[in-house]
Design an enzyme around this catalytic site. Sequence first.
Site, PDB file in Angstrom:
ATOM      1  CB  CYS B  16      43.447  34.816  69.736  1.00  0.00           C
ATOM      2  SG  CYS B  16      44.649  33.697  68.974  1.00  0.00           S
ATOM      3  N   PRO B  17      40.126  35.005  69.969  1.00  0.00           N
ATOM      4  CG  PRO B  17      38.167  34.454  71.137  1.00  0.00           C
ATOM      5  CD  PRO B  17      38.946  35.619  70.610  1.00  0.00           C
TER       6      PRO B  17
END
Lengths: 348, 80
Positions: B16-17
């Site tokens: 992530c992201p």
Amino acid sequence: MRKPKALGLVSGGLDSTLALLIVRDLLGCEVRAIHFYTGFCITESQRRRGIAGKDGKVKPNEALAAGARLGIEVEMIDISDQGYLDVIANPKYGYGANANPCIDCRIDMFVRARQILEEWGGDFVFTGEVLGQRPKSQRRSTLWVIERDSGLQGRLLRPLSAKLLPPTQAEIEGLIDREKLFAISGRSRKEQMALAEKFGLTEYPQPAGGCCYLTDEAFARKFFDILDHRPERRIERDEIPLLATGRHFRISPAVKLIVSRTEGENFQLRRYTDGRYLVQARDVPGPLALVEGEPTWEEMVLISRIVGRYGKGRDRAKLVVVWEKEGGKDELVIDPRIEDSAIDEYRI
Amino acid sequence: MRPHVDRVVDTSGTYCPVPIIETAKAAREEGPGKTLLVIATDPGIEADLPVWCQGTKNELLGIEREGGRYLCYVRLVAKP
Ligand code: SF4
């Protein structure tokens, strides 16, 4: 009159959330929200290593959570590229208290924001910056330098402090109403909290006291250690996650050791074995370690003892430590009973 | 029963992201009415995808765990 188009830099904190509400709901602009991911986000790295919050749950990314609260898409933009790393390794305006080159970092972000603004055909960029809130990067003169160097003169609105700053082009042209903007300055958050209440904002993250690793003292030592032991000031992308992982030891100018502290870090280190030695004790549970550079025989013994010292075999007189790299394997028999004082001089 | 999928967004191995960046990109390209299957190995997806859907007004049909992978079904509602 046409609806002004505003591009907002959103971190997810209270200030940028308020800035977005002001621009969207008070000024009536069409808002596009973006969030720059630098690769140095503490929360993001902790999540990577499987560190959960107090309730055992992994927290959502703050910028995305803010988007959810406001009912707006926050576009995540990854800027953790070599260009950004070169900026932070060679900042024109220097570093803050630690490895945080906030002025150069902001300029880099605003240059990118300007490009997005121009491609989108927007009128201005806005942020949640508050005059005088941070010692270096939010002084009046600094805000001006950031604006000038990013090529955003007259197109950068700080809605929370706007009345204390020269009017932007959009205000001069009457595209937005300066009277609806604010004159907040300084470190107190009272006015922002009152404003949050007016907007009916009940949920927002508390100021975390810095969520960027570059502002962290221990991280900064490791960051500068890399730069100081290299002919050119350059840091590579895959070195960043490692800077936030494990205990680091500078064995010699050309040799560095990283020893994991948790299961999660073991997992993390395994991903970065390319070009590095993977070292661990045989027969007993213990940490994984990575070694950068080509150690001498004496250094291999020292490293093996340090790795052994942090494992379950630390009290044994003899321990076998395995070294692996690119398919090759070596085993060393060492005595892991090494004094902390003998290790401390190598600690970064 | 698993929903019909129009596009698979495999983000395995990324953190992530990045899975959200990939999902947003696919959502923009596909447009409303389509269903995405987002495959992720970063556990952060369980926290991030629901708030992303809320912010973008897309519909999260469900997240399934399959070994170390997360299979997330997203119906695109919002205009791209
Ligand atoms: S705290 Fe970190 S992300 Fe924020 S401006 Fe400074 S260097 Fe950039």
